[in-house]
Design an enzyme around this catalytic site. Structure first.
Site, PDB file in Angstrom:
ATOM      1  N   GLY A  45       0.807  -1.218   0.000  1.00  0.00           N
ATOM      2  CA  GLY A  45       0.000   0.000   0.000  1.00  0.00           C
ATOM      3  C   GLY A  45       0.838   1.265   0.000  1.00  0.00           C
ATOM      4  O   GLY A  45       0.645   2.140  -0.845  1.00  0.00           O
ATOM      5  N   MET A  94       4.649   3.261   2.111  1.00  0.00           N
ATOM      6  CA  MET A  94       5.838   3.062   2.939  1.00  0.00           C
ATOM      7  C   MET A  94       6.230   4.359   3.640  1.00  0.00           C
ATOM      8  O   MET A  94       6.269   5.417   3.024  1.00  0.00           O
ATOM      9  CB  MET A  94       6.974   2.550   2.040  1.00  0.00           C
ATOM     10  CG  MET A  94       8.272   2.327   2.768  1.00  0.00           C
ATOM     11  SD  MET A  94       8.098   1.023   4.047  1.00  0.00           S
ATOM     12  CE  MET A  94       9.296   1.607   5.228  1.00  0.00           C
ATOM     13  N   ASN A 102       8.893   5.893   4.798  1.00  0.00           N
ATOM     14  CA  ASN A 102      10.241   6.465   4.806  1.00  0.00           C
ATOM     15  C   ASN A 102      10.229   7.854   5.441  1.00  0.00           C
ATOM     16  O   ASN A 102       9.357   8.656   5.155  1.00  0.00           O
ATOM     17  CB  ASN A 102      10.753   6.589   3.366  1.00  0.00           C
ATOM     18  CG  ASN A 102      10.437   5.374   2.537  1.00  0.00           C
ATOM     19  OD1 ASN A 102      10.887   4.293   2.851  1.00  0.00           O
ATOM     20  ND2 ASN A 102       9.600   5.534   1.516  1.00  0.00           N
ATOM     21  N   HIS A 105      -2.083   6.230   8.305  1.00  0.00           N
ATOM     22  CA  HIS A 105      -1.190   5.149   8.767  1.00  0.00           C
ATOM     23  C   HIS A 105       0.281   5.538   8.569  1.00  0.00           C
ATOM     24  O   HIS A 105       1.083   5.469   9.505  1.00  0.00           O
ATOM     25  CB  HIS A 105      -1.528   3.865   8.004  1.00  0.00           C
ATOM     26  CG  HIS A 105      -0.694   2.686   8.386  1.00  0.00           C
ATOM     27  ND1 HIS A 105      -1.115   1.763   9.310  1.00  0.00           N
ATOM     28  CD2 HIS A 105       0.533   2.290   7.986  1.00  0.00           C
ATOM     29  CE1 HIS A 105      -0.170   0.837   9.458  1.00  0.00           C
ATOM     30  NE2 HIS A 105       0.841   1.139   8.656  1.00  0.00           N
ATOM     31  N   GLU A 106       0.615   5.938   7.357  1.00  0.00           N
ATOM     32  CA  GLU A 106       2.030   6.246   7.086  1.00  0.00           C
ATOM     33  C   GLU A 106       2.472   7.472   7.874  1.00  0.00           C
ATOM     34  O   GLU A 106       3.585   7.514   8.399  1.00  0.00           O
ATOM     35  CB  GLU A 106       2.280   6.445   5.589  1.00  0.00           C
ATOM     36  CG  GLU A 106       1.828   5.296   4.691  1.00  0.00           C
ATOM     37  CD  GLU A 106       2.284   3.922   5.141  1.00  0.00           C
ATOM     38  OE1 GLU A 106       3.361   3.814   5.756  1.00  0.00           O
ATOM     39  OE2 GLU A 106       1.544   2.943   4.893  1.00  0.00           O
ATOM     40  N   HIS A 119       3.242   6.570  11.436  1.00  0.00           N
ATOM     41  CA  HIS A 119       4.539   5.896  11.579  1.00  0.00           C
ATOM     42  C   HIS A 119       5.659   6.891  11.871  1.00  0.00           C
ATOM     43  O   HIS A 119       6.712   6.493  12.370  1.00  0.00           O
ATOM     44  CB  HIS A 119       4.896   5.165  10.275  1.00  0.00           C
ATOM     45  CG  HIS A 119       4.439   3.741  10.190  1.00  0.00           C
ATOM     46  ND1 HIS A 119       4.594   2.841  11.213  1.00  0.00           N
ATOM     47  CD2 HIS A 119       3.875   3.045   9.160  1.00  0.00           C
ATOM     48  CE1 HIS A 119       4.132   1.647  10.821  1.00  0.00           C
ATOM     49  NE2 HIS A 119       3.682   1.755   9.580  1.00  0.00           N
ATOM     50  N   GLU A 159       3.733  -1.913  13.522  1.00  0.00           N
ATOM     51  CA  GLU A 159       2.577  -2.106  12.632  1.00  0.00           C
ATOM     52  C   GLU A 159       1.260  -2.266  13.399  1.00  0.00           C
ATOM     53  O   GLU A 159       0.255  -1.661  13.048  1.00  0.00           O
ATOM     54  CB  GLU A 159       2.814  -3.281  11.682  1.00  0.00           C
ATOM     55  CG  GLU A 159       3.966  -3.061  10.687  1.00  0.00           C
ATOM     56  CD  GLU A 159       3.826  -1.799   9.844  1.00  0.00           C
ATOM     57  OE1 GLU A 159       2.739  -1.187   9.811  1.00  0.00           O
ATOM     58  OE2 GLU A 159       4.835  -1.408   9.214  1.00  0.00           O
TER      59      GLU A 159
HETATM   60  N1  TRP Z   1       5.795  -0.614   6.412  1.00  0.00           N
HETATM   61  C1  TRP Z   1       4.819  -0.425   5.390  1.00  0.00           C
HETATM   62  C2  TRP Z   1       3.525  -0.052   6.078  1.00  0.00           C
HETATM   63  O1  TRP Z   1       2.938  -0.840   6.748  1.00  0.00           O
HETATM   64  C3  TRP Z   1       4.535  -1.557   4.481  1.00  0.00           C
HETATM   65  C4  TRP Z   1       5.652  -2.282   3.843  1.00  0.00           C
HETATM   66  C5  TRP Z   1       6.443  -3.207   4.388  1.00  0.00           C
HETATM   67  C6  TRP Z   1       5.983  -2.293   2.488  1.00  0.00           C
HETATM   68  N2  TRP Z   1       7.249  -3.787   3.456  1.00  0.00           N
HETATM   69  C7  TRP Z   1       6.972  -3.250   2.287  1.00  0.00           C
HETATM   70  C8  TRP Z   1       5.525  -1.579   1.412  1.00  0.00           C
HETATM   71  C9  TRP Z   1       7.471  -3.541   1.023  1.00  0.00           C
HETATM   72  C10 TRP Z   1       6.041  -1.879   0.156  1.00  0.00           C
HETATM   73  C11 TRP Z   1       6.992  -2.852  -0.043  1.00  0.00           C
HETATM   74  O2  TRP Z   1       3.089   1.042   6.046  1.00  0.00           O
HETATM   75 ZN    ZN Z   2       2.661   0.262   8.570  1.00  0.00          ZN
END
Ligand code: TRP
Ligand code: ZN
Length: 912
Positions: free
Chosen positions: A270, A272, A274, A306-307, A310, A329
């Protein structure tokens, strides 16, 4: 190309602190799609707390050009694809390393590491993608300060982004640098490498300046491809709402001058988180009323939230190792669920969100917890970490956080979060550290009282059962409730210890009133009173007996209100008792649940009757639903007090997936036929009520994606579907005709898609023309085309038509198996979303599955492994399905060159 070296299992118990730390990283990228050059200068130092060891740096599919140590060329050794430096200076002084490598972004179909999408560069580093960019200690407990310089052709890649603050940019000088420019970014926060990101390409941004509560200014940006800018308003609004919410609810402010979101059409999941540079699947960014449904709008709000959340739960405090994944998570899902509920507003809209979340938990996580991939919220081992981004880590993990919140109260939970950040800001920590902080901030709570036992939710897999039995004593005016817990065995965990289970409950009188609760005090049982009629009791023993005093009449118990724990409630209730709860419970969740229990009961009765009758089984058109239930559904539809969104959920029968989970063995075609027949009956007998509901809800005026009008559109769409289903039996073409007209006239995608879907799902002869027209209208919009593909791949199977239709879809010029969204829209929609079409007696659906797992594995193992999970529960299937599924699994297993990702899923499926 598979990762080199032997696959090996990683154990949580083997955790060791790193032998080296990396303090600073200075990366320079010369970006070229065919061959990108990466210069990695880092300052490392020995960890004084650990015996001296060589520096072992992870790498994957890299080409190594040179290694320098403190300015001089150095010798090195390879260990598989890892780089080992054995002769580094002794002592505690920092050591300067320079590592020069190249990689091939254009060839990177795994979409992990640095890759290209529509001519732009993107990265995905979680969990272990950074090692595909440069050699590094690719583990989350190594946190460093980053400086990043990006260099690229200016015309092709005008936008150059990385984490943190832009400190310098300009044109490059000198020979060979004609037409090239650079940008230099510094991240002011230290971070693990999985949060590194870069983006380079021809992108445009919606920008917004905001002032935080604290008075600081921030620049928010949402980057998309040129042409998509008008579809970014909702994402930006969601981001602003997320920032305000985290400040208001948890006192957590944005800690960066600039916060960026970038959308790409090629993405494995979905989105990420970063640091400062979130990268998103376009599916969770782009929306306009013409192209996105209400569900898309809601998903965007929740994923953006959600992002963003984080940024604190994940980025400021991160995971010590990947076994702690749910630390970030589970907690962040809990936060995004609460955010969506707070945004939804009314109590009814909050209940609707809760019901949606519980539906996912029960139809996807419960099966996972009962199948070969069952694992604790904090797993003990893995072969491939990518396989553990699961509904157990995310959704069950969120339920485990929610129970902690229930046990300490809403204010207590906010206090616990505050303590968590006071203790652990800037650290990489464990699930234990989190639960300890919540408990320590609330020393008098049942959580603090039972903390070691509560933590079994992190270590034991499987879904607990809570069996309830009530006895009313008219003379003594007592109601005695016995609650007994158990948990089935799961792979590697034959026996389970009792859990701490919060059960929220109430008692209903004959007239529907909630009775005041007087729980007889007992040493063994703590309880929390939310109101006079709504309490939570905290189970800790295998069995508890709870005595309610002063109960004037035999009550109807309402247990596990708001789904207070992720368990299966087993209770014998009469149809009448359930109808009573459906009509009157003060807890909206349990009103919905009462209807589901009834629907499930009738489905299971019909399935049992069919399997005992064998070939003489009565025709399914017979009435499977009693008149009282049909009337109750009518009452819900016509109830002037209920919101449309709630009605829509309450009149939806339990899904095939949910029914399937209750059976062993299971004949998927019987489940399908029974649910279809039940739906047909509801459609036909309530035809006048559906028509009434449609008229009430079909006009929602100018499009706004708010909860109330979205609920009306959902109910109107549901009504249209039922009216088309009724028409299928009656032969009357009035409603299909009206539905086609609705499709043509629709002013937004929700109404248009719902009309199209009603025609397709009911098997109307008018569906084909509408499908053609939809393609014509939206052939240039990738995300809408995904809907077009998905709808057809999930279409009803008429005499075996589904599989050939899917094969034909895969021959369409706009099908592309390398694009994860498109692969999911066709292949996953068929294998996971079309049980009637997939479970063929001739096994052709399973054989197709095996071919696609194998084909995808050579392209993108992460996506392939997700598809591989479709047959997790194959051992439950009745014959001939079981044998055919076993053959298909064996076919995949026989391939010598499988990725770790697929190998792990297949091995577990066969072993269980
Ligand atoms: N950490 C991300 C989230 O939950 C999701 C995620 C983990 C992800 N590994 C990934 C997204 C690999 C893309 C590819 O928000
Ligand atoms: Zn997440």
């Amino acid at each position: 190309m598979m990762r080199e070296g032997q696959a090996h299992t990683v154990y949580r118990a083997d955790y060791q602190a790193p032998a080296w730390w990396i303090d600073t990283v200075d990366l320079t990228f010369d970006l070229d799609p065919a061959k990108t050059r990466v210069l990695n200068k880092m300052r490392v130092r020995r960890n004084p707390d650990v015996p001296a060891q060589p520096l072992h740096l992870n790498g994957d599919e890299l080409n190594l050009a040179r290694v320098m140590v403190n300015g001089a060329a150095s010798s090195f050794k390879m260990d598989g694809s890892d780089l080992v430096l054995e002769n580094l200076p002794e002592g505690s002084d920092p050591v300067d390393l320079e590592i020069f490598t190249t990689c091939m972004p254009e060839k990177n179909t795994k979409l992990m590491g640095l890759y290209t999408s529509s001519g732009s560069f993107f990265t995905q580093c979680e969990a272990e993608g950074f090692r595909r960019i440069t050699y590094f200690l690719d583990r989350p407990d190594v946190m460093a300060m980053y400086t990043v310089t990006l260099r690229a052709n200016k015309a092709q890649f005008p936008v150059l982004l990385s984490n943190g603050n832009l400190v310098e940019q300009g044109d490059l000088q000198g020979p060979g640098n004609e037409g090239r420019h650079f940008a230099k970014w510094v991240d002011p926060h230290k971070k693990p490498c999985y949060l590194f990101a870069l983006v380079a390409g021809n992108l445009v941004a919606r920008e917004q300046k905001i002032k935080s509560r604290a008075g600081n200014e921030h620049l928010l940006q949402v980057f998309v491809r040129p042409g998509d800018l008008e579809k970014t308003e909702h994402a930006m609004n969601s981001l602003m709402a997320s920032i305000a919410w985290d400040e208001a609810r948890f006192g957590l402010s944005l800690d960066l001058d600039r916060f960026m979101i970038v959308a790409t059409g090629d993405f494995n999941m979905g989105a990420m988180e970063n640091k400062g540079l979130n990268i998103f699947n376009t599916k969770y960014v782009l929306a306009s009323q013409a192209t996105a449904t209400d569900a898309d709008y809601a998903n965007i709000e929740s994923v953006v939230g959600h992002e963003y959340f984080h940024n604190w739960t994940g980025d400021r405090v991160t995971c010590r190792d990947w076994f702690q994944l749910s630390l970030k998570e589970g907690l962040t899902v809990f936060r995004d669920q609460e955010f969506s509920m707070d945004m939804a507003g009314s109590a009814s809209a909050r209940a609707v969100k809760r019901i949606d979340d519980v539906r996912v938990l029960r139809t996807v996580q419960f099966p996972e917890d009962a199948g070969p991939m069952a694992h604790p919220v904090r797993p003990d081992s893995y072969l491939e970490i990518n396989n553990f981004y699961t509904v157990t880590i995310y959704e069950k993990g969120s339920e485990v956080v929610r129970m902690q919140s229930t046990l300490v109260g809403r204010e207590g939970f906010a206090k616990g979060m505050k303590l968590y950040f006071e203790r652990h800001d800037g650290q990489a920590v464990t699930c234990d550290d989190f639960a300890q902080a919540i408990a320590d901030a609330n020393p008098d709570s049942p959580l603090a009282q039972h903390l070691p036992q509560f933590k079994r939710w992190y270590s034991q897999s499987g879904t607990p059962r809570v069996a309830a039995q009530g006895v009313y004593d008219a003379e003594a005016q007592t109601y005695t409730l016995t609650l007994t817990q158990s948990c089935p065995a799961t792979p590697g965990q034959p026996g389970k210890e009792p859990f701490v289970i919060p059960v929220t409950l109430g008692l209903l009188a004959d007239d529907g009133r909630s009775l005041p609760l007087t729980i007889r005090p007992s040493q063994a049982l703590s309880s929390i009173a939310h109101s006079a009629t709504n309490h939570t009791v905290v189970l800790t023993e295998a069995s508890h007996t709870i005595v309610f005093d002063g109960v004037e009449q035999a009550p109807a118990p309402s247990l596990l209100r708001n789904f207070s724990a992720p368990v299966v409630l087993q209770i014998e209730e009469s149809d009448d008792a359930l109808l009573h709860l459906l009509a009157h419970d003060e807890d909206a969740f349990n009103r919905w649940e009462a209807g589901q229990r009834l629907g499930l009961r009738f489905a299971l009765q019909a399935i049992a009757a069919r399997s005992t009758a064998g070939a003489d089984a009565p025709a399914l058109q017979a009435n499977l639903l009693p008149a009282s239930f049909v009337q109750a559904m009518r009452d819900v539809l016509r109830d002037p007090q209920l919101d449309a969104a709630f009605k829509d959920l309450a009149v939806t029968l339990p899904s095939e997936a949910y029914i399937t989970e209750q059976l062993d063995p299971v004949d998927p075609q019987t489940v399908h036929a029974v649910r279809e027949a039940m739906r047909q009956q509801l459609a036909t007998e309530l035809a006048a009520d559906w028509a009434w509901a449609y008229d009430e809800c079909s006009n929602t005026g100018a499009y706004v994606p708010d909860a109330v009008s979205a609920g009306k559109r959902a109910l109107a769409g549901h009504a249209l579907l039922m009216l088309c289903v009724a028409a299928r039996a009656s032969g009357d073409q009035v409603w299909p005709g009206k539905t086609l007209q609705r499709y043509k006239d629709a002013g937004n995608m929700t109404d248009r898609y719902n009309a199209l879907s009603a025609l397709v799902v009911s098997g109307s002869p008018l569906a084909d023309a509408a499908i053609q027209s939809f393609h014509q209208l939206f052939k240039n919009d990738e995300l809408v085309l995904d809907k077009w593909f998905a709808l057809q791949a999930g279409a009803p199977d008429i005499n075996g038509s589904a599989l050939p239709a899917v094969r034909a879809l895969m021959k369409q010029p706009d099908f592309n198996i390398k694009n994860p969204n498109r692969a999911r829209s066709v292949i996953f929609s068929y294998c996971n979303g079309n049980p009637g079409g997939f479970h063929r007696a001739d096994g052709a659906g399973y054989a197709f599955w095996a071919d696609q797992v194998i084909a995808l594995d050579a392209i993108n193992p992460q996506v392939a492994a997700r598809l591989a999970r479709s047959l997790d529960r194959w051992k439950k299937l009745a014959e001939p399905y079981r044998q055919a599924a076993g053959d298909a699994i064996a076919k995949v297993a026989a391939k010598p060159k499988l990725s770790n990702d697929v190998r792990e899923v297949i091995t577990r499926a066969m072993a269980d």
